[in-house]
Design a protein around this motif. Structure first.
Motif, mmCIF file in Angstrom:
data_model
loop_
_atom_site.group_PDB
_atom_site.id
_atom_site.type_symbol
_atom_site.label_atom_id
_atom_site.label_comp_id
_atom_site.label_asym_id
_atom_site.label_seq_id
_atom_site.Cartn_x
_atom_site.Cartn_y
_atom_site.Cartn_z
ATOM 1 N N ILE A 72 0.831 -1.212 0.000
ATOM 2 C CA ILE A 72 0.000 0.000 0.000
ATOM 3 C C ILE A 72 0.865 1.262 0.000
ATOM 4 C CG2 ILE A 72 -1.764 1.285 1.274
ATOM 5 C CD1 ILE A 72 -2.736 -1.426 2.377
ATOM 6 N N GLU A 126 2.848 0.276 5.545
ATOM 7 C CA GLU A 126 1.647 -0.191 6.243
ATOM 8 C C GLU A 126 1.976 -1.293 7.247
ATOM 9 O OE1 GLU A 126 2.317 -0.661 3.122
ATOM 10 O OE2 GLU A 126 1.937 -2.723 2.500
ATOM 11 N N ASN A 176 0.965 -0.528 10.627
ATOM 12 C CA ASN A 176 -0.441 -0.611 11.001
ATOM 13 C C ASN A 176 -0.740 -1.947 11.695
ATOM 14 O OD1 ASN A 176 -0.859 1.841 9.796
ATOM 15 N ND2 ASN A 176 -1.623 0.983 7.873
#
Length: 462
Positions: A110, A198, A201
Motif C-alpha cells: 500500500i 503499512e 499498522n
C-alpha cells in the motif's frame, strides 16, 4: 529493465558459442537503513544498486559473472570470458523461444517505502526506543534498527523464461540491554514482512521495543539454568530456527546433490517422528520470505518437505535439478546480482499439531521451556547444533515455575525431529536473514510449540 531484443541477442550469443543454458539476472534496488542508539540517530544510509549477472551451464559446470554496465558490448564480452572458462569446443545451434511469465502477485503493497520521508521513518524508531526504555528501570541501552528495500528483478534464460518481480520488504529490530547487580542480559525482537510502510499498522513500534525490553528485564532477574539431558519444550515462532538451521539446510539441493546431507537418497523414507510435517512456502501473502518468482524465474510454490515423518521433497534449483533429475520448485535465491543463485528456504515451518501449549507444559514433569531462541551454530553436513536460549523457564511438575538464563540446546537435527513427541496447535513464524553460499536472504522460520522428549541443555554457573 533490459530491452527484449538485447536480452535475446545476449542469450542467443551464449547458445551459439556452445553453452547448454544461458541466464540473465538484472536487479535495481533501493535500501534504507537507519540505526538509533539510546534515542539518537547513529547511522542513516540510503543506497541504490543496479547490476546484471550472466550465468552459463555446460554439462555439469556452471559459471557466473556480473557487471554494473548493461551495454551490449560489455555483456557479450562477459559471455566470451565465461565460455573460455567452460572450454566449449563444439558450438551447437539451438532454437530460442522467449515467453513472458504470467506471474501472480502474492504481496500487495500500500505505502511504498520510497514515498515515505526519513523524518517519518525516524519517528518509528523513536517510538520503538520509548517502548523499550519505558518498560523497566533496568533497561540501560536500546538499539533500534529500521530497514526497508524496494527490489526490482528481471530474469530471462535460454529455456524461454522471461520474468519480472518487485519485492518490497520492511523490518524493525530492537535490542534492549538490562543491567542488575553488575550483570547484563539482552533481549531482541525483530519482526518484518513483505510490506511497505503499512507494516506499522499491524506491528506497533512501541510493542516491538517493549517485547525486547521484557525479555532482557526478565532474564537479568533470572537464575542460571540447570544443565544435563532433559525434556525441552520449545515455544512457537522463532523456535523454528532449530529446524531451519539443523534440518532445512540439509534439505536444500546444494548439499543433497553432493551427498553431503543426512537426507540424501532418503526420499520416501521415514526421517522424523510421525507427528512432524514440514513445509517451505514462498507464496504466503506478505510473508518476510515470500516472492512471486524465485531468482531463477521459477514461480514460488508450497513445497511439503516432510509429511507425517516421511521425506517427500527437497528444495531444488535449476542447476541442481539437472544433476538430481528433479524439477526446480521455486527456491533458487540470491542476495543480489553479485551472487550465483542456489536452492534456499523461504518461509519454512513445522505444521500445527493437536495439543494446546498448556497441555504440553502440564504433561512435562520436569524440563526446560525455551520461550525464545537466540543465535547458534550448526555443522551443515551432520546437522549438529548449539543454540542459545534467549528466554527460558524451568518446568516442574507440569508448571512453569521460574525464569532461567544462560541455557544452550545441543543436539543433532535429525535426532531432534525423531524425538519430538508433542506438537502444539499455535503455529507462528518469526523473521531472520538466512546466510549461505548465495548470500543473505530474508526467511521466515516457524513452528507451533513442540516438546523434544530429551535434549542436552548446556549452561553456565554464576
Amino acid at each position: 529493465m533490459l530491452e527484449a531484443s538485447l536480452v535475446e541477442r545476449v542469450i542467443g550469443y551464449g547458445l551459439r558459442l556452445g553453452a547448454d543454458f544461458v541466464e540473465i539476472f538484472a536487479e535495481d534496488r533501493f535500501d534504507t537503513k537507519i540505526t538509533m542508539v539510546d534515542g539518537k540517530i547513529d547511522v542513516a544510509t540510503s543506497e541504490r544498486n543496479f547490476g546484471v549477472g550472466i550465468r552459463l551451464f555446460k554439462d555439469d559446470q556452471q559459471v557466473y559473472a556480473y557487471t554494473n554496465d548493461p551495454n551490449e558490448k560489455q555483456l557479450l564480452n562477459m559471455i566470451d570470458r565465461l565460455i573460455e572458462v567452460l572450454e566449449v569446443r563444439q558450438p551447437v545451434e539451438k532454437p530460442l523461444n522467449m515467453k513472458n511469465l504470467d506471474v501472480k502477485n502474492f504481496n500487495r503493497v500500500i505505502f511504498y517505502p520510497l514515498d515515505i520521508s526519513k523524518t517519518e521513518k525516524a519517528r518509528i524508531l523513536k517510538l520503538a526506543h520509548e517502548g523499550a526504555k519505558n518498560y523497566s528501570s533496568l533497561i540501560t541501552q536500546v538499539v533500534v534498527r529500521y530497514w526497508d528495500y524496494d527490489q526490482k528483478v528481471f530474469i530471462a534464460n535460454s529455456e524461454g523464461i522471461v520474468g519480472n518481480d518487485r519485492r518490497i520488504k520492511t523490518r524493525l529490530m530492537v535490542t534492549a540491554v538490562a543491567t542488575k547487580d553488575g550483570e547484563q542480559e539482552s533481549g531482541f525482537y525483530g519482526p518484518g514482512a513483505s510490506m511497505g510502510f503499512e507494516f506499522f499498522n499491524f506491528h506497533s513500534p512501541e510493542d516491538i521495543g517493549a517485547e525486547a525490553a521484557r525479555i532482557a528485564d526478565r532474564m537479568v532477574r533470572a537464575e542460571y539454568a540447570p544443565v544435563g539431558k532433559m525434556p525441552v519444550v520449545i515455544a512457537n515462532e522463532f523456535g523454528g530456527v532449530i529446524f531451519h538451521e539443523a534440518c532445512g539446510h540439509a534439505l536444500e539441493a546444494t548439499s543433497v546433490a553432493k551427498g553431503a546431507s543426512v537426507f540424501a537418497d532418503k526420499l520416501g523414507q521415514k526421517v522424523a517422528a510421525e507427528c512432524i510435517t514440514a513445509v517451505d512456502d514462498g507464496t504466503i501473502p506478505n510473508a518476510w520470505g515470500s516472492s512471486n518468482i524465485d531468482d531463477e524465474g521459477t514461480p514460488t510454490q508450497r513445497n511439503v518437505l516432510i509429511e507425517n515423518g516421511v521425506l517427500k521433497n527437497y528444495l531444488v534449483d535449476i542447476f541442481h535439478s539437472k544433476k538430481m533429475g528433479l524439477k526446480p520448485n521455486g527456491c533458487g535465491r540470491r542476495e543480489s546480482y553479485k551472487y550465483i543463485p542456489t536452492s534456499r528456504m523461504s518461509n519454512t515451518f513445522i505444521m500445527a499439531g493437536k495439543y494446546l501449549p498448556e497441555e504440553i507444559i502440564s504433561a512435562t514433569d520436569y524440563g526446560l521451556y525455551a520461550k525464545r531462541m537466540g543465535g547458534g551454530s550448526v555443522h551443515p553436513a551432520t546437522g549438529e547444533f548449539n543454540f542459545a536460549v534467549m528466554e527460558g523457564y524451568l518446568i516442574e511438575k507440569g508448571r512453569i515455575t521460574k525464569a532461567v538464563r544462560g541455557a544452550t540446546l545441543i543436539g543433532k537435527g535429525i535426532e531432534v525431529i525423531n524425538n519430538i513427541d508433542m506438537v502444539g496447535n499455535d503455529l507462528a513464524r518469526g523473521q531472520g536473514i538466512c546466510g549461505s553460499i548465495s548470500g543473505g536472504v530474508p526467511a521466515d522460520v516457524g513452528q507451533p510449540t513442540i516438546r523434544v522428549r530429551e535434549l542436552i541443555v548446556g549452561g553456565r554457573r554464576k
